[in-house]
Scaffold this motif. Structure first.
Motif, short mmCIF file in Angstrom:
data_model
loop_
_atom_site.label_atom_id
_atom_site.label_comp_id
_atom_site.label_asym_id
_atom_site.label_seq_id
_atom_site.Cartn_x
_atom_site.Cartn_y
_atom_site.Cartn_z
N LYS A 113 -4.04 32.49 43.22
CA LYS A 113 -3.61 33.21 42.33
C LYS A 113 -2.32 34.32 42.89
N GLY A 114 -2.95 34.92 43.96
CA GLY A 114 -2.46 35.92 44.68
C GLY A 114 -0.94 35.60 45.07
N PRO A 115 -0.76 34.74 46.09
CA PRO A 115 0.54 34.34 46.52
C PRO A 115 1.56 33.88 45.08
N ALA A 116 0.88 33.14 44.21
CA ALA A 116 1.82 32.71 42.89
C ALA A 116 2.06 33.91 42.18
N LEU A 117 1.51 34.78 42.05
CA LEU A 117 1.96 36.14 41.37
C LEU A 117 2.82 36.96 41.79
N ALA A 118 2.59 37.07 43.45
CA ALA A 118 3.66 37.56 44.27
C ALA A 118 5.19 37.18 44.21
N GLU A 119 4.85 35.71 44.32
CA GLU A 119 6.29 34.97 44.20
C GLU A 119 7.03 35.45 42.82
N ARG A 120 6.39 35.35 41.74
CA ARG A 120 6.84 35.48 40.75
C ARG A 120 7.31 36.91 40.19
N ALA A 121 6.68 37.87 41.06
CA ALA A 121 7.11 39.50 40.96
C ALA A 121 8.42 39.71 41.77
N LEU A 122 8.71 38.64 42.47
CA LEU A 122 10.15 38.93 42.99
C LEU A 122 11.24 38.83 42.08
N PRO A 123 12.46 39.65 42.52
CA PRO A 123 12.63 40.27 43.76
C PRO A 123 12.27 41.80 43.59
N SER A 124 12.28 42.29 42.53
CA SER A 124 12.02 43.77 42.33
C SER A 124 10.71 44.25 42.82
N LEU A 125 9.93 43.60 42.54
CA LEU A 125 8.42 43.95 42.84
C LEU A 125 7.87 43.16 44.27
N ARG A 126 7.63 43.81 45.51
CA ARG A 126 7.49 43.00 46.64
C ARG A 126 5.95 43.02 46.96
N LEU A 127 5.21 42.24 46.51
CA LEU A 127 3.91 42.11 46.98
C LEU A 127 3.50 41.16 47.96
N GLU A 128 2.64 41.79 48.89
CA GLU A 128 1.87 40.69 49.70
C GLU A 128 0.34 40.37 49.40
N ALA A 129 0.06 39.25 49.25
CA ALA A 129 -1.07 38.64 48.69
C ALA A 129 -2.11 38.63 49.73
N ALA A 130 -3.41 39.20 49.35
CA ALA A 130 -4.66 39.13 50.35
C ALA A 130 -5.68 38.59 49.53
N ASN A 131 -5.91 37.11 49.86
CA ASN A 131 -6.37 36.14 49.12
C ASN A 131 -8.02 36.50 49.48
N THR A 132 -8.64 37.36 48.93
CA THR A 132 -10.07 37.88 49.10
C THR A 132 -10.41 38.89 47.97
N SER A 133 -11.79 39.27 47.96
CA SER A 133 -12.19 40.35 46.89
C SER A 133 -11.73 41.63 47.35
N TYR A 134 -11.52 42.73 46.67
CA TYR A 134 -11.18 43.85 46.99
C TYR A 134 -12.05 44.58 47.91
N GLN A 135 -13.48 44.31 47.84
CA GLN A 135 -14.29 45.00 48.66
C GLN A 135 -14.27 44.30 50.03
N GLU A 136 -13.69 43.25 50.26
CA GLU A 136 -13.47 42.60 51.69
C GLU A 136 -12.19 42.77 52.32
N SER A 137 -10.95 43.09 51.38
CA SER A 137 -9.77 43.21 51.82
C SER A 137 -9.50 44.44 52.73
N ALA A 138 -8.62 44.08 53.82
CA ALA A 138 -8.21 45.30 54.87
C ALA A 138 -7.39 46.18 53.99
N THR A 139 -6.84 45.92 52.74
CA THR A 139 -6.04 46.77 51.97
C THR A 139 -6.89 48.11 51.55
N ARG A 140 -8.18 47.86 51.30
CA ARG A 140 -9.11 48.74 50.86
C ARG A 140 -9.14 49.98 51.86
N TRP A 141 -8.95 49.85 52.97
CA TRP A 141 -9.18 50.91 53.71
C TRP A 141 -7.73 51.91 53.82
#
Length: 478
Positions: A310-338
């Protein structure tokens, strides 16, 4: 054939049953049927295939960007909610932002038809013939509509957007404002109107059981909304209220973190993207794959996305104005949390209460949260600057019980998730635009999407900080 029109590699029966699973659960459990008398899923599915819907728009309304945005979103929702939809759309070039850019038709009617078929390849979607007649049982009209359509179906509802204001009902005399640069009101009106069409379907099912006189509670739930207005600025319901200020030509959200690529995130990103002036970069955190029941509610997903992350699919559809990088994990385990404390905005739509609490305790500068449950859509705003308002954890006191409940299949509908996500997008815009900041939510908004016209159909500011919450413990404000 466009790749987006290719049918999925499943049988028609399996696709249809999975696709409509959650909406049929909604139809059985959310309206107040008498005890033990709710129709079965099989009965409802069969009834869906006996309920053709017409979506129409006049020449005047189809030429405006707001009119096109409203029409395309209405078509998007109806194609997910009904297997038979007929489109009465005058020829016009598509001038609005394409919400799904891979669908390349240059005309509005062609785009709408290809979009519907890409969502549900086994549906019966077609353009109305030159005779101007159809056997529809419910009509959704974008804008005022024409007199020639008044007798085409037993039920007719209008969807009209006027800047920040959404208007819907069975007899609205308004037309979309062509010069507005804000389609949010139109998108929300389309979602409320789609809900009215679904209620018409349920009334049709109920009438087969009970005749014209429905059981009292069911009659209240399914009563058509005569006229409903909602300002997305201050949430007043005055039919003659202001449309609100126009949007600036560019809106920068900065660094964003989207937590969940679910139904509400799809609708929020959809709303931000079609404005054509909202820009952001950041991450989307989502560990799951798209399945059939998801496709029924995820307004940026197509049948060809089934089985994808789901993450990469949403990131692709958000382009070009919203540039999102997908993290295919739960929030608690994601590197973005820190790094969450450094983001400008956390957009939360996850249906996992412990994840909501974890986000809040990581202290992002601003959280805009959306949720839905049954007929209700919820949006709340939580900022480090608002020390006197409840945090997101205050809204999740019974997280363990809610987590167990969330393990069950959710009874929900595309229009409910759409309303929650679009209201979330509206709060994001208000936070980013200086002229609109005075209208930001202080706590929570609750909307009864089934009957928003009732006295308490729209409510705000119902909570204060919870005494035993983490945010009141003397630690850093969450």
């Amino acid at each position: 054939m466009s790749p987006d029109l290719a049918p999925p590699s499943v049988t028609e029966s399996a696709f249809v049953r999975g696709f409509h699973d959650r909406s049929l659960r909604y139809a059985r459990t959310v309206p107040r049927w008498p005890a033990g008398e709710a129709p079965t899923g099989e009965e409802l599915l069969a009834a869906l295939f006996r309920f053709p819907v017409l979506l129409s728009v006049t020449c005047a309304d189809v030429e405006s960007v707001v009119g096109q945005d409203t029409l395309v979103f209405a078509a998007n929702l109806l194609a997910r909610m009904f297997p038979i939809v007929v489109f009465d759309i005058p020829e016009a070039a598509l001038v609005a932002v394409r919400p799904i850019s891979s669908i390349a038709s240059p005309s509005v009617s062609g785009y709408v038809l290809d979009l519907a078929r890409s969502i549900c390849p086994f549906g019966d979607f077609r353009l109305l013939g030159s005779t101007g007649e159809t056997a529809s049982l419910a009509d959704l009209v974008v804008g005022q509509g024409g007199n020639r359509r008044q007798s085409m179906g037993p039920f007719r509802v209008h969807a009209t957007g006027r800047g920040w204001r959404a208007l819907t009902g069975v007899g609205l005399p308004y037309r979309n404002v062509q010069e507005s640069g804000n389609s949010l009101g139109g998108l929300v009106s389309a979602a409320f109107a789609a809900m009215e069409v679904y209620k018409a379907f349920l009334r049709n099912v109920a009438a087969r059981r009970y005749g014209k006189r429905l059981p009292p509670n069911l009659a209240v739930d399914l009563e058509p909304v005569a006229a409903f207005s909602l300002s997305l600025l201050d949430y007043d319901r005055d039919l003659t209220g202001s449309d609100g200020p126009d949007l600036p030509p560019r809106i920068d959200l900065g660094r964003v973190l989207v937590i969940s690529a679910g139904a509400m995130a799809n609708s929020a990103i959809y709303g931000l993207r079609v404005l054509g002036r909202v820009f952001a970069s950041g991450h989307v955190v989502e560990p799951k794959l798209l399945d059939g029941p998801d496709l029924n509610r995820y307004v940026l997903m197509l049948a060809t996305d089934l089985g994808k992350l789901k993450g990469p699919a949403l990131a692709e559809r958000a382009l070009p104005s919203l540039r999102l990088e997908a993290a295919n994990t739960s929030y608690q385990e994601s590197a973005t949390r820190w790094r969450v404390s450094s983001v400008d905005l956390a957009l939360v739509g996850v249906d996992h209460p412990p994840s909501r609490i974890a986000v809040q305790r990581d202290n992002p500068r601003l959280i805009v949260n959306a949720a839905s449950e049954g007929r209700m859509a919820y949006v709340s705003r939580h900022s480090l600057k608002d020390s006197g308002s409840p945090c997101l954890e205050c809204f999740n006191e019974y997280a363990q019980e809610a987590e167990r409940a969330a393990a069950e299949p959710i009874a929900t509908l595309a229009s409910t998730s759409a309303i929650a996500g679009l209201l979330q997008a509206s709060e994001v815009i208000k936070a980013a635009v200086p002229l609109s900041r005075a209208y930001r939510l202080r706590t929570q908004l609750e909307v009864n999407t089934l009957r928003p016209d009732l006295q308490y159909g729209v409510r705000m500011g119902l909570m204060v900080p919870r005494a035993n919450c983490h945010c009141q413990s003397g630690s850093e404000r969450a």
